[in-house]
Enzyme design. Structure first.
Site, PDB file in Angstrom:
ATOM      1  N   LYS A 105      57.179 -67.868   6.327  1.00  0.00           N
ATOM      2  CA  LYS A 105      56.539 -69.146   6.709  1.00  0.00           C
ATOM      3  C   LYS A 105      56.202 -69.162   8.197  1.00  0.00           C
ATOM      4  O   LYS A 105      55.110 -69.586   8.583  1.00  0.00           O
ATOM      5  CB  LYS A 105      57.469 -70.299   6.320  1.00  0.00           C
ATOM      6  CG  LYS A 105      56.934 -71.684   6.684  1.00  0.00           C
ATOM      7  CD  LYS A 105      57.586 -72.772   5.875  1.00  0.00           C
ATOM      8  CE  LYS A 105      58.968 -73.187   6.339  1.00  0.00           C
ATOM      9  NZ  LYS A 105      59.006 -73.856   7.659  1.00  0.00           N
ATOM     10  N   ARG A 119      51.772 -68.909  12.334  1.00  0.00           N
ATOM     11  CA  ARG A 119      51.268 -68.315  13.580  1.00  0.00           C
ATOM     12  C   ARG A 119      49.998 -67.520  13.339  1.00  0.00           C
ATOM     13  O   ARG A 119      49.104 -67.501  14.189  1.00  0.00           O
ATOM     14  CB  ARG A 119      52.378 -67.455  14.204  1.00  0.00           C
ATOM     15  CG  ARG A 119      53.485 -68.337  14.832  1.00  0.00           C
ATOM     16  CD  ARG A 119      54.808 -67.623  14.915  1.00  0.00           C
ATOM     17  NE  ARG A 119      55.827 -68.364  15.634  1.00  0.00           N
ATOM     18  CZ  ARG A 119      56.604 -69.335  15.123  1.00  0.00           C
ATOM     19  NH1 ARG A 119      56.459 -69.706  13.855  1.00  0.00           N
ATOM     20  NH2 ARG A 119      57.512 -69.933  15.870  1.00  0.00           N
ATOM     21  N   GLY A 128      57.428 -79.217  10.716  1.00  0.00           N
ATOM     22  CA  GLY A 128      57.755 -79.296  12.140  1.00  0.00           C
ATOM     23  C   GLY A 128      57.048 -78.216  12.932  1.00  0.00           C
ATOM     24  O   GLY A 128      56.591 -78.443  14.060  1.00  0.00           O
ATOM     25  N   SER A 149      65.220 -72.749  20.603  1.00  0.00           N
ATOM     26  CA  SER A 149      64.280 -73.218  19.583  1.00  0.00           C
ATOM     27  C   SER A 149      62.972 -72.457  19.691  1.00  0.00           C
ATOM     28  O   SER A 149      62.291 -72.501  20.725  1.00  0.00           O
ATOM     29  CB  SER A 149      64.009 -74.717  19.755  1.00  0.00           C
ATOM     30  OG  SER A 149      62.813 -75.072  19.086  1.00  0.00           O
ATOM     31  N   ASP A 160      68.039 -71.587   9.387  1.00  0.00           N
ATOM     32  CA  ASP A 160      67.517 -72.173   8.141  1.00  0.00           C
ATOM     33  C   ASP A 160      68.320 -71.735   6.916  1.00  0.00           C
ATOM     34  O   ASP A 160      68.095 -72.241   5.809  1.00  0.00           O
ATOM     35  CB  ASP A 160      66.041 -71.794   7.960  1.00  0.00           C
ATOM     36  CG  ASP A 160      65.187 -72.385   9.075  1.00  0.00           C
ATOM     37  OD1 ASP A 160      65.598 -73.396   9.668  1.00  0.00           O
ATOM     38  OD2 ASP A 160      64.115 -71.820   9.357  1.00  0.00           O
ATOM     39  N   ARG A 174      70.815 -81.723   7.393  1.00  0.00           N
ATOM     40  CA  ARG A 174      71.281 -80.695   6.448  1.00  0.00           C
ATOM     41  C   ARG A 174      72.799 -80.568   6.402  1.00  0.00           C
ATOM     42  O   ARG A 174      73.337 -80.096   5.392  1.00  0.00           O
ATOM     43  CB  ARG A 174      70.615 -79.343   6.768  1.00  0.00           C
ATOM     44  CG  ARG A 174      69.136 -79.337   6.419  1.00  0.00           C
ATOM     45  CD  ARG A 174      68.425 -78.043   6.754  1.00  0.00           C
ATOM     46  NE  ARG A 174      67.055 -78.079   6.239  1.00  0.00           N
ATOM     47  CZ  ARG A 174      66.092 -77.235   6.581  1.00  0.00           C
ATOM     48  NH1 ARG A 174      66.346 -76.268   7.446  1.00  0.00           N
ATOM     49  NH2 ARG A 174      64.892 -77.335   6.054  1.00  0.00           N
ATOM     50  N   ARG A 181      64.868 -76.594   1.521  1.00  0.00           N
ATOM     51  CA  ARG A 181      66.021 -75.678   1.557  1.00  0.00           C
ATOM     52  C   ARG A 181      67.224 -76.287   0.826  1.00  0.00           C
ATOM     53  O   ARG A 181      68.033 -75.567   0.235  1.00  0.00           O
ATOM     54  CB  ARG A 181      66.360 -75.285   2.991  1.00  0.00           C
ATOM     55  CG  ARG A 181      65.160 -74.690   3.708  1.00  0.00           C
ATOM     56  CD  ARG A 181      65.471 -73.566   4.636  1.00  0.00           C
ATOM     57  NE  ARG A 181      64.253 -73.193   5.347  1.00  0.00           N
ATOM     58  CZ  ARG A 181      63.364 -72.275   4.929  1.00  0.00           C
ATOM     59  NH1 ARG A 181      63.568 -71.621   3.805  1.00  0.00           N
ATOM     60  NH2 ARG A 181      62.267 -72.010   5.626  1.00  0.00           N
TER      61      ARG A 181
HETATM   62  O1  SPQ Z   1      58.648 -76.106  10.308  1.00  0.00           O
HETATM   63  P1  SPQ Z   1      59.946 -76.805  10.045  1.00  0.00           P
HETATM   64  O2  SPQ Z   1      59.718 -78.000   9.168  1.00  0.00           O
HETATM   65  O3  SPQ Z   1      60.704 -77.159  11.282  1.00  0.00           O
HETATM   66  O4  SPQ Z   1      60.828 -75.756   9.183  1.00  0.00           O
HETATM   67  C1  SPQ Z   1      62.131 -75.184   9.305  1.00  0.00           C
HETATM   68  C2  SPQ Z   1      62.543 -74.754   7.845  1.00  0.00           C
HETATM   69  O5  SPQ Z   1      63.669 -74.904   7.411  1.00  0.00           O
HETATM   70  O6  SPQ Z   1      61.646 -74.190   7.195  1.00  0.00           O
HETATM   71  C3  SPQ Z   1      63.181 -76.104   9.916  1.00  0.00           C
HETATM   72  F1  SPQ Z   1      63.425 -77.171   9.291  1.00  0.00           F
HETATM   73  O7  SPQ Z   1      62.109 -73.942  10.022  1.00  0.00           O
HETATM   74  C4  SPQ Z   1      61.922 -73.813  11.443  1.00  0.00           C
HETATM   75  C5  SPQ Z   1      63.177 -73.233  12.060  1.00  0.00           C
HETATM   76  O8  SPQ Z   1      64.302 -74.028  11.830  1.00  0.00           O
HETATM   77  C6  SPQ Z   1      60.752 -72.892  11.650  1.00  0.00           C
HETATM   78  C7  SPQ Z   1      60.684 -72.327  13.025  1.00  0.00           C
HETATM   79  C8  SPQ Z   1      59.454 -71.640  13.474  1.00  0.00           C
HETATM   80  O9  SPQ Z   1      58.652 -71.194  12.631  1.00  0.00           O
HETATM   81  O10 SPQ Z   1      59.266 -71.542  14.704  1.00  0.00           O
HETATM   82  C9  SPQ Z   1      61.763 -72.356  13.894  1.00  0.00           C
HETATM   83  C10 SPQ Z   1      63.037 -73.025  13.566  1.00  0.00           C
HETATM   84  O11 SPQ Z   1      63.076 -74.283  14.206  1.00  0.00           O
HETATM   85  P2  SPQ Z   1      63.559 -74.438  15.732  1.00  0.00           P
HETATM   86  O12 SPQ Z   1      63.579 -75.918  15.966  1.00  0.00           O
HETATM   87  O13 SPQ Z   1      64.907 -73.832  15.797  1.00  0.00           O
HETATM   88  O14 SPQ Z   1      62.590 -73.787  16.579  1.00  0.00           O
END
Ligand code: SPQ
Length: 448
Positions: free
Chosen positions: A37, A42, A110, A184, A334, A365, A407
């Site tokens: 994903k 990206r 997100g 993050s 995740d 979660r 999830r």
């Molecule tokens: O895109 P989204 O909704 O935030 O999805 C999640 C997931 O579980 O699929 C988080 F809820 O994944 C994020 C992950 O937790 C995807 C991501 C990325 O592609 O950059 C990074 C992670 O989030 P973060 O806040 O740690 O950068």
């Protein structure tokens, strides 16, 4: 469908009913999993802002990448329909995203909203409004709005500009060095994408390394990055020429995680999961399951367009409790819901800490996994930043809810396979965010 699995549709919502036979079941087989994903988002975004054509093989055809594709189509990128494993994107060229005529809807994603904000804030003389579904409109955006404001961005939203819908008046931004308080990838990527459009050098330093797919793909498209692994810092030099590329998306280790845990906890199981991305910033799940003494081996390790890939074989074994904390957390963030299911089956007490970020995902979660698994008979205590899970208590079927979190839906489905009676998972349709074929694959693997 066998009588073990039934789907009941109620309007747009689905109940997934899992009724294991009294003698138990096992999982056997070789499967492919959907595209990663994070890499899918990206590849669509960089394809949309690069010059010329990008081809993407193995894109995740889930709801989240569909949200990304719809947003970038409405800003001028030509993206072929997401109905085949091979997608083409005709990019607009860096700086040329058009002002959309309507709201940009990131849906449940997100990643779409936070990464896109970096690009929108840096497109001067254009106005954008971004929104999302109920879950996304309650997730914190200040983590990206604040650094963008330090770069000179103009962004407005509810609760001191921290919640979507957000309005953005694009600006010429100035470069900064941002020290992120959290590890993050979304914060890091947002700032790097804003830095793409900004004269000079923009740097992000994070407290621990988060997934590095943006760095890898930006470099492949022609951006100039300097990476300091010791300080977890990345510097981007603004205004490169980005050229469309051929991207091959590996299978998503976050989706493989459901089968790794299922194979490890269900007696008699043996599964091979093909073509799984094993980027070291994502393989915390393999290390955690190894600490738990799971029987997992990597086969046919190779590199596919800059990302390491392998086939993963898992066999049932008795798991042991472990502690999951610190720098490991961003590398399996995740996978914590499904690791909680593994811990329920492990001997001893598993501690998960330093994971408060889980409270601001698609659902809280920590709270949801504790309450839903406890309703099935698990012994889980919620900690402010984690979970304490005492394994070894048998699960009993119950009515549980996904809280519209993909999830959670899939983690509860795997837990239901080892329950002693039938479980109903309400709002299980959420799985389609990242894994539309999840139930079909489960059905294919069940042996009884
Ligand atoms: O895109 P989204 O909704 O935030 O999805 C999640 C997931 O579980 O699929 C988080 F809820 O994944 C994020 C992950 O937790 C995807 C991501 C990325 O592609 O950059 C990074 C992670 O989030 P973060 O806040 O740690 O950068």
């Amino acid at each position: 469908m066998s009588s073990i699995i039934t789907i009941k549709s109620i309007g747009n919502q689905q109940d997934l009913v899992i009724n294991p036979p009294s003698g138990g079941l096992s999982l056997q087989g070789t499967i492919k999993i959907p595209g990663d994903k994070s890499i899918s988002h990206r590849s669509l975004m960089l394809g949309a802002i690069a010059q010329g054509e990008t081809t993407i093989e193995g894109l995740l055809l889930g709801e989240d990448p569909r949200s990304t594709a719809a947003c970038f189509r409405s800003m001028g990128a030509q993206i072929s329909p997401l109905n085949s494993q091979s997608i083409t994107v005709q990019g607009v060229g860096l700086g040329n995203l058009q002002e959309p005529l309507d709201l940009l809807d990131a849906g449940n994603s997100g990643t779409t909203m936070r990464l896109m904000l970096g690009l929108l804030a840096s497109h001067s003389n254009r106005f954008f409004c971004v929104t999302g579904d109920n879950s996304l409109r309650s997730r914190p955006m200040s983590r990206v709005v604040q650094p963008l404001q330090q770069m000179g961005a103009k962004i407005w939203g509810r609760q001191q500009n921290s919640l979507a819908p957000l309005a953005i008046q694009g600006q010429n931004l100035k470069p900064i060095h941002y020290h992120s308080p959290i590890a993050s990838a979304q914060v890091k990527s947002c700032i790097l994408l804003a830095g793409l459009m900004t004269e000079g050098k923009t740097t992000v330093t994070e407290p621990a390394l988060s997934r590095d797919h943006s760095e890898r793909m930006l470099q492949a498209f022609g951006a100039n990055l300097a990476i300091d692994p010791e300080t977890h810092s990345v510097t981007i030099t603004g205004k490169p020429t980005l050229i469309g590329q051929k991207v091959v998306v590996p299978g998503d280790i976050s989706s493989a995680a459901f089968w790794l845990v299922a194979g490890a906890i269900i007696p008699g199981s043996e599964l091979v999961i093909e073509n799984v991305g094993i980027n070291p910033t994502r393989t915390g799940i393999l290390e955690a399951l190894k600490m738990m003494e799971a029987n997992i081996s990597l086969e046919n390790e190779r590199i596919v367009t800059g990302e390491p890939v392998a086939n993963l074989r898992v066999k049932f074994s008795q798991l042991k409790a472990c502690t999951i904390e610190g720098a490991l957390i961003p590398r399996l963030i995740d996978e914590i819901p499904i690791l909680a299911v593994a811990a329920v089956c492990a001997q001893g007490t598993t501690i998960i800490k330093d994971a408060a970020e889980l409270r601001v995902k698609e659902s809280d979660r920590l709270a949801v996994m504790a309450s839903q698994l406890n309703s099935m008979g698990a012994k889980i205590t919620e900690l402010p930043d984690g979970l304490e899970i005492t394994g070894g208590t048998p699960l009993t079927g119950h009515e549980v809810d996904s809280y519209t979190d993909h999830r959670i839906a899939m983690s509860l489905a795997i837990a239901s396979l080892i329950a002693q009676s039938s479980t109903t998972i309400h709002r299980s349709e959420a799985a389609a965010i990242s894994y539309p074929e999840f139930v079909a694959t489960l059905q294919q693997l069940i042996v009884n």
